[in-house]
Design a protein around this motif. Structure first.
Motif, PDB file in Angstrom:
ATOM      1  N   UNK A 115       7.567  -4.694   5.814  1.00  0.00           N
ATOM      2  CA  UNK A 115       8.746  -3.983   6.201  1.00  0.00           C
ATOM      3  C   UNK A 115       9.104  -3.951   7.785  1.00  0.00           C
ATOM      4  N   UNK A 116       9.973  -4.299   8.066  1.00  0.00           N
ATOM      5  CA  UNK A 116      10.560  -4.489   9.308  1.00  0.00           C
ATOM      6  C   UNK A 116      11.817  -3.717   9.759  1.00  0.00           C
ATOM      7  N   UNK A 117      11.949  -2.860  10.899  1.00  0.00           N
ATOM      8  CA  UNK A 117      13.078  -2.138  11.398  1.00  0.00           C
ATOM      9  C   UNK A 117      14.101  -3.283  11.860  1.00  0.00           C
ATOM     10  N   UNK A 118      15.316  -3.436  11.171  1.00  0.00           N
ATOM     11  CA  UNK A 118      16.574  -3.997  11.717  1.00  0.00           C
ATOM     12  C   UNK A 118      17.121  -3.639  12.712  1.00  0.00           C
ATOM     13  N   UNK A 119      17.294  -4.410  13.751  1.00  0.00           N
ATOM     14  CA  UNK A 119      17.978  -4.246  14.970  1.00  0.00           C
ATOM     15  C   UNK A 119      17.353  -3.389  15.912  1.00  0.00           C
ATOM     16  N   UNK A 120      16.140  -3.177  15.735  1.00  0.00           N
ATOM     17  CA  UNK A 120      15.190  -2.542  16.587  1.00  0.00           C
ATOM     18  C   UNK A 120      15.552  -2.568  18.150  1.00  0.00           C
ATOM     19  N   UNK A 121      15.754  -3.780  18.580  1.00  0.00           N
ATOM     20  CA  UNK A 121      15.810  -4.090  19.875  1.00  0.00           C
ATOM     21  C   UNK A 121      17.208  -3.044  20.324  1.00  0.00           C
ATOM     22  N   UNK A 122      18.037  -3.153  19.465  1.00  0.00           N
ATOM     23  CA  UNK A 122      19.403  -2.416  19.814  1.00  0.00           C
ATOM     24  C   UNK A 122      18.963  -0.797  20.039  1.00  0.00           C
ATOM     25  N   UNK A 175      -0.539   2.936   4.452  1.00  0.00           N
ATOM     26  CA  UNK A 175       0.648   2.535   5.443  1.00  0.00           C
ATOM     27  C   UNK A 175       0.124   2.083   6.914  1.00  0.00           C
ATOM     28  N   UNK A 176       0.403   0.925   7.246  1.00  0.00           N
ATOM     29  CA  UNK A 176       0.013   0.510   8.721  1.00  0.00           C
ATOM     30  C   UNK A 176       1.003  -0.003   9.424  1.00  0.00           C
ATOM     31  N   UNK A 177       0.955   0.247  10.796  1.00  0.00           N
ATOM     32  CA  UNK A 177       1.919  -0.390  11.536  1.00  0.00           C
ATOM     33  C   UNK A 177       1.051  -1.617  12.238  1.00  0.00           C
ATOM     34  N   UNK A 178       1.816  -2.652  11.972  1.00  0.00           N
ATOM     35  CA  UNK A 178       1.195  -4.057  12.244  1.00  0.00           C
ATOM     36  C   UNK A 178       1.353  -4.268  13.854  1.00  0.00           C
ATOM     37  N   UNK A 179       2.569  -3.859  14.345  1.00  0.00           N
ATOM     38  CA  UNK A 179       2.869  -4.056  15.626  1.00  0.00           C
ATOM     39  C   UNK A 179       4.335  -4.152  15.936  1.00  0.00           C
ATOM     40  N   UNK A 180       4.820  -3.479  16.993  1.00  0.00           N
ATOM     41  CA  UNK A 180       6.406  -3.484  17.319  1.00  0.00           C
ATOM     42  C   UNK A 180       6.811  -2.497  16.108  1.00  0.00           C
ATOM     43  N   UNK A 181       7.879  -3.245  15.346  1.00  0.00           N
ATOM     44  CA  UNK A 181       8.637  -2.537  14.459  1.00  0.00           C
ATOM     45  C   UNK A 181       8.170  -2.943  13.037  1.00  0.00           C
ATOM     46  N   UNK A 182       7.186  -3.726  12.886  1.00  0.00           N
ATOM     47  CA  UNK A 182       6.751  -4.062  11.599  1.00  0.00           C
ATOM     48  C   UNK A 182       5.638  -3.237  10.893  1.00  0.00           C
ATOM     49  N   UNK A 183       5.714  -2.918   9.645  1.00  0.00           N
ATOM     50  CA  UNK A 183       4.703  -2.113   8.848  1.00  0.00           C
ATOM     51  C   UNK A 183       4.448  -2.728   7.755  1.00  0.00           C
ATOM     52  N   UNK A 184       3.094  -2.548   7.274  1.00  0.00           N
ATOM     53  CA  UNK A 184       2.627  -3.069   5.928  1.00  0.00           C
ATOM     54  C   UNK A 184       2.403  -1.697   5.195  1.00  0.00           C
ATOM     55  N   UNK A 185       2.735  -1.876   3.653  1.00  0.00           N
ATOM     56  CA  UNK A 185       2.584  -0.736   2.651  1.00  0.00           C
ATOM     57  C   UNK A 185       1.805  -1.363   1.779  1.00  0.00           C
ATOM     58  N   UNK A 186       0.500  -1.024   1.436  1.00  0.00           N
ATOM     59  CA  UNK A 186      -0.213  -1.369   0.305  1.00  0.00           C
ATOM     60  C   UNK A 186      -0.197  -0.522  -0.825  1.00  0.00           C
ATOM     61  N   UNK A 187       0.039  -0.664  -1.955  1.00  0.00           N
ATOM     62  CA  UNK A 187       0.372  -0.131  -3.209  1.00  0.00           C
ATOM     63  C   UNK A 187      -0.712  -0.596  -4.256  1.00  0.00           C
ATOM     64  N   UNK A 218      -6.603 -11.631   0.877  1.00  0.00           N
ATOM     65  CA  UNK A 218      -5.768 -11.047   1.707  1.00  0.00           C
ATOM     66  C   UNK A 218      -4.619 -11.863   2.481  1.00  0.00           C
ATOM     67  N   UNK A 219      -5.172 -13.122   3.042  1.00  0.00           N
ATOM     68  CA  UNK A 219      -4.479 -13.989   3.857  1.00  0.00           C
ATOM     69  C   UNK A 219      -3.272 -14.646   3.061  1.00  0.00           C
ATOM     70  N   UNK A 220      -3.472 -14.890   1.730  1.00  0.00           N
ATOM     71  CA  UNK A 220      -2.426 -15.446   0.861  1.00  0.00           C
ATOM     72  C   UNK A 220      -1.284 -14.285   0.496  1.00  0.00           C
ATOM     73  N   UNK A 221      -1.729 -13.203   0.189  1.00  0.00           N
ATOM     74  CA  UNK A 221      -0.946 -12.036   0.028  1.00  0.00           C
ATOM     75  C   UNK A 221       0.029 -11.770   1.430  1.00  0.00           C
ATOM     76  N   UNK A 222      -0.706 -11.744   2.445  1.00  0.00           N
ATOM     77  CA  UNK A 222       0.172 -11.557   3.709  1.00  0.00           C
ATOM     78  C   UNK A 222       1.128 -12.470   4.093  1.00  0.00           C
ATOM     79  N   UNK A 223       0.594 -13.683   3.700  1.00  0.00           N
ATOM     80  CA  UNK A 223       1.392 -14.988   4.064  1.00  0.00           C
ATOM     81  C   UNK A 223       2.672 -14.863   3.117  1.00  0.00           C
ATOM     82  N   UNK A 224       2.641 -14.541   1.936  1.00  0.00           N
ATOM     83  CA  UNK A 224       3.596 -14.350   0.861  1.00  0.00           C
ATOM     84  C   UNK A 224       4.663 -13.173   1.140  1.00  0.00           C
ATOM     85  N   UNK A 225       4.074 -12.188   1.395  1.00  0.00           N
ATOM     86  CA  UNK A 225       4.776 -10.967   1.929  1.00  0.00           C
ATOM     87  C   UNK A 225       5.588 -11.227   3.356  1.00  0.00           C
TER      88      UNK A 225
END
Length: 141
Positions: A1-8, A39-51, A100-107
């Motif tokens: 998940x990534x925020x759109x136009x977060x720089x703005x 729910x984890x923040x990967x950095x900046x405006x990017x999050x990962x949600x594991x269900x 996990x590496x494969x799932x992260x890459x595909x996501x």
């Protein structure tokens, strides 16, 4: 998940306004998922949600819920009101052998596709979810 136009957001409302948006996003995400989800923040405006234990149909429902609630939020900062939107890329698998590496890459690839949809549709809904397939497993290929 990534925020759109977060720089703005950061440029318009300064970094403290951006921080407020990230906090509100975090609270919103927590309200959209189960207690057992992560729910984890990967950095900046990017999050990962594991269900865990979530099929593709349920994942699409949760992703749509997140999208609608986030885009419907009004954030008030320094007596100014603004909103944010997100792009969501997801992967669903029941395979125990997927690493996990494969799932992260595909996501991440799916998130990139969602961001492209956002740009192509001029800000309209940008959610891209698909089931895992064997061919997806190799992050290099």
């Amino acid at each position: 998940l990534d925020l759109n136009d977060f720089k703005f957001v950061n440029e318009t409302y300064n970094h403290a306004g951006g921080d407020e948006a990230l906090k509100r996003l975090s609270y919103c995400l927590r309200g959209c998922v189960r207690v057992t989800d992560t729910i984890s923040r990967l950095g900046g405006d990017e999050f990962v949600v594991v269900l865990p234990m979530t099929d593709v149909a349920s994942l699409k429902i949760v992703a749509s819920r997140i999208y609608e609630r986030v885009c419907g939020m009004q954030i008030i900062y320094c007596e100014r009101t603004f909103s944010i939107s997100v792009s969501i890329g997801g992967i669903s698998t029941c395979a125990q052998s997927v690493g996990a590496a494969a799932l992260t890459h595909i996501a991440d690839v799916n998130l990139f596709t969602a961001k492209e949809l956002y740009r192509a549709n001029k800000g309209k809904k940008s959610v891209f979810i698909r089931p895992y397939k064997e061919i997806d497993e190799d992050p290099a290929g």
